[in-house]
Design a protein around this motif. Structure first.
Motif, PDB file in Angstrom:
ATOM      1  N   PHE A 120       0.831  -1.197   0.000  1.00  0.00           N
ATOM      2  CA  PHE A 120       0.000   0.000   0.000  1.00  0.00           C
ATOM      3  C   PHE A 120       0.872   1.255   0.000  1.00  0.00           C
ATOM      4  CE2 PHE A 120      -1.956   3.459   2.424  1.00  0.00           C
ATOM      5  CZ  PHE A 120      -3.124   3.661   1.712  1.00  0.00           C
ATOM      6  N   GLN A 127       2.511   1.666  -3.408  1.00  0.00           N
ATOM      7  CA  GLN A 127       1.589   2.142  -4.430  1.00  0.00           C
ATOM      8  C   GLN A 127       1.125   3.573  -4.162  1.00  0.00           C
ATOM      9  OE1 GLN A 127       1.080   0.518  -7.258  1.00  0.00           O
ATOM     10  NE2 GLN A 127       2.523  -0.979  -6.412  1.00  0.00           N
ATOM     11  N   ILE A 137      -6.061  -1.803  -5.158  1.00  0.00           N
ATOM     12  CA  ILE A 137      -4.761  -1.133  -5.049  1.00  0.00           C
ATOM     13  C   ILE A 137      -3.793  -1.516  -6.158  1.00  0.00           C
ATOM     14  CG2 ILE A 137      -4.981  -0.945  -2.540  1.00  0.00           C
ATOM     15  CD1 ILE A 137      -3.001  -3.196  -2.236  1.00  0.00           C
ATOM     16  N   GLN A 174      -4.937   3.769  -4.682  1.00  0.00           N
ATOM     17  CA  GLN A 174      -3.950   4.385  -3.788  1.00  0.00           C
ATOM     18  C   GLN A 174      -4.627   4.872  -2.499  1.00  0.00           C
ATOM     19  OE1 GLN A 174      -2.206   7.314  -6.450  1.00  0.00           O
ATOM     20  NE2 GLN A 174      -0.831   5.805  -7.343  1.00  0.00           N
TER      21      GLN A 174
END
Length: 524
Positions: free
Chosen positions: A325, A328, A456, A464
């Protein structure tokens, strides 16, 4: 030890877990059940230690999905297992979903079936078998060189790992006195954080390797837990409650002696277990899962299931994709790994701090206010992601807010959920209610496991930080539900809670509602 009859109001005998044929409930309370938290720490140190030992299984349960989620961000893993997309190797969302499915599926299956070997063979043997099976199944993950083989290893491993989340709290609740059960049950949440933190730390250390050891070594680390646990498997005291149910009173007495200090009245404790088990068997006799949905138990089933499901709906499954996460979201790979480690380190400290908070603040207060802050933080993260051009300052602000979010989660709804889960479930169907709540949470976990990779993954929705809007919205809906439905249970006995639920007392009034013996209850 004192034997007293506690009058149960007429309407409570027909609902809330009591049979109408009995107007009273036997309450047998040994001295240790009346100990303060600090006194119980001194007299039941060995019980705490063994409970923590069995809870190591939950660390393994949390380590595996955290490890897998972080591997998606490791270049060597993506190169060896992924496909080329726009000049960069990535693991497709479909494969991310499949590989990550083992853990939530395991929790659902574990909740459904773990109770059977625990009841047939005992907590000790069931736990030992799970440890040995986990050690064997890690071989499949370690030697996997294709996504198909790795998928088999993850699914089989998840089925065994899912049993630990049932074994650990059950064992803790049966070997620790009442004054410690809330803390040792919420210790499950700390074990989740420890496993996730170690998963981040290990992958952070191997992410720079340029051969298969970048991902093989993290899988091999799982054998460390097996090595740590193996020496103690033969010496784990069996649950005295299980031994009593088997009719082995002498074995139960020996187990209590091993779990307690010399200051504890073992005979009193054994009598308490015998009589309480007899009462619970009478209350649960003939009960089925369908009884959880009957009118008299439905509200308690709803609250127990709701507090557990809220964990998933508020966004906790993002932790399994923490590094991915952050990457990204725009951070460099090294920074993403560092942020993920800090993310869970804050969670560890917050979980420990929650034990102090639980001693001084009510369950409802912790849950509702904590959920409100979580929803607000998620919305702010989503807004920051909409800043034109997404400057580095906004990216770092999103990441820092995610760390704060995790700290608040582990201070509030994370650990308090496990306390509310046991305190709100109806006496007559407590074990079945907890199993249903675990299964419901696991089903939602499966949904999130399918959805999050698509949300994601850069080749899919690529949301995002805008995921904050999604989980913030869900958390807000959960907040409205929690304000209306989650009651204050601190300081209430199980019998009192059953009565309050039976009288349909509004959640906001649980704290100050006074139960009088002659239907003269008043609100302070």
């Amino acid at each position: 030890m004192s034997d007293t009859k506690v009058d149960i109001p007429a309407e409570a005998t027909a609902v809330g877990g009591y049979e109408a044929t009995a107007g009273t409930v036997l309450a047998i309370t040994p001295r240790e059940e009346q100990l303060t938290f600090h006194q119980a720490l001194k007299t039941h140190t060995k019980a705490i230690a063994w409970s923590a030992y069995v809870s190591v299984g939950v660390i393994m349960l949390a380590f595996d999905p955290q490890l897998l989620g972080n591997l998606y961000a490791i270049t060597q893993f993506a190169t060896d297992f992924g496909q080329l997309v726009d000049g960069e190797y990535v693991i497709s969302a479909a494969w991310q979903t499949g590989l990550s499915m083992g853990n939530p599926v395991g929790q659902v299956v574990g909740a459904m079936f773990a109770a059977y070997p625990m009841e047939w063979y005992g907590r000790k043997k069931t736990f030992g078998a799970c440890v040995l099976l986990t050690g064997g199944l890690v071989f499949i993950q370690f030697f996997a060189r294709s996504l198909q083989v790795l998928l088999v290893g993850e699914l089989l491993g998840g089925l065994v790992l899912g049993m630990y989340v049932v074994i650990a709290p059950a064992y803790a609740s049966e070997v620790c006195p009442t004054s410690l059960r809330g803390h040792m049950t919420s210790f499950v949440n700390l074990c989740f954080v420890i496993g996730q933190l170690l998963g981040n730390g290990v992958t952070n250390g191997t992410s720079s390797l340029d051969d298969h050891w970048a991902y093989s070594l993290p899988f091999a680390i799982q054998w460390v837990w097996i090595v740590v646990l193996l020496p103690g498997l033969l010496f784990v005291p069996e649950s005295p409650w299980w031994l009593v149910r088997r009719g082995d009173l002498e074995g139960a007495k020996k187990s209590l002696t091993r779990l307690s200090s010399s200051a504890v009245d073992i005979d009193s404790s054994l009598d308490y277990i015998v009589h309480t088990d007899r009462l619970e068997c009478e209350l649960e006799h003939g009960s089925t899962y369908l009884d959880c949905f009957k009118k008299e138990n439905l509200r308690q089933t709803e609250v127990s299931t709701g507090v557990y499901c809220t964990q998933v709906l508020s966004g906790i499954y993002l932790i399994n994709y923490g590094t991915y996460f952050f990457e990204q979201a725009g951070l460099a790979t090294a920074d993403a790994f560092n942020m993920a480690v800090g993310f869970l380190a804050v969670g560890f400290v917050a979980t420990v701090a929650s034990w102090w908070v639980m001693l001084h603040v009510g369950r409802r207060t912790i849950y509702v206010y904590g959920l409100a802050v979580l929803a607000a933080l998620q919305i702010v993260i989503g807004i920051l992601d909409c800043v034109p051009g997404r400057p580095s300052g906004a990216i770092w602000a999103e990441s820092v807010l995610m760390i704060i979010w995790n700290g608040i989660y582990d201070l509030t709804i994370g650990p308090i959920c496990f306390v509310l889960l046991s305190e709100c479930s109806a006496t007559r169907v407590r074990s079945k209610t907890i199993a249903l709540a675990t299964m419901a949470q696991g089903v939602l976990g499966i949904v999130m496991t399918v959805a999050i990779p698509y949300m994601i993954n850069p080749g899919e929705a690529n949301m995002q930080g805008k995921l904050g809007f999604f989980f913030g919205g869900l958390a807000f809906l959960c907040l409205v539900w929690a304000y209306l439905r989650v009651p204050e249970t601190k300081g209430r006995s199980y019998e009192e809670l059953d009565i309050l639920f039976a009288r349909n007392v509004p959640a906001r009034k649980f704290k100050n509602y006074v139960i009088e013996p002659a239907n003269t209850e008043v609100e302070k």
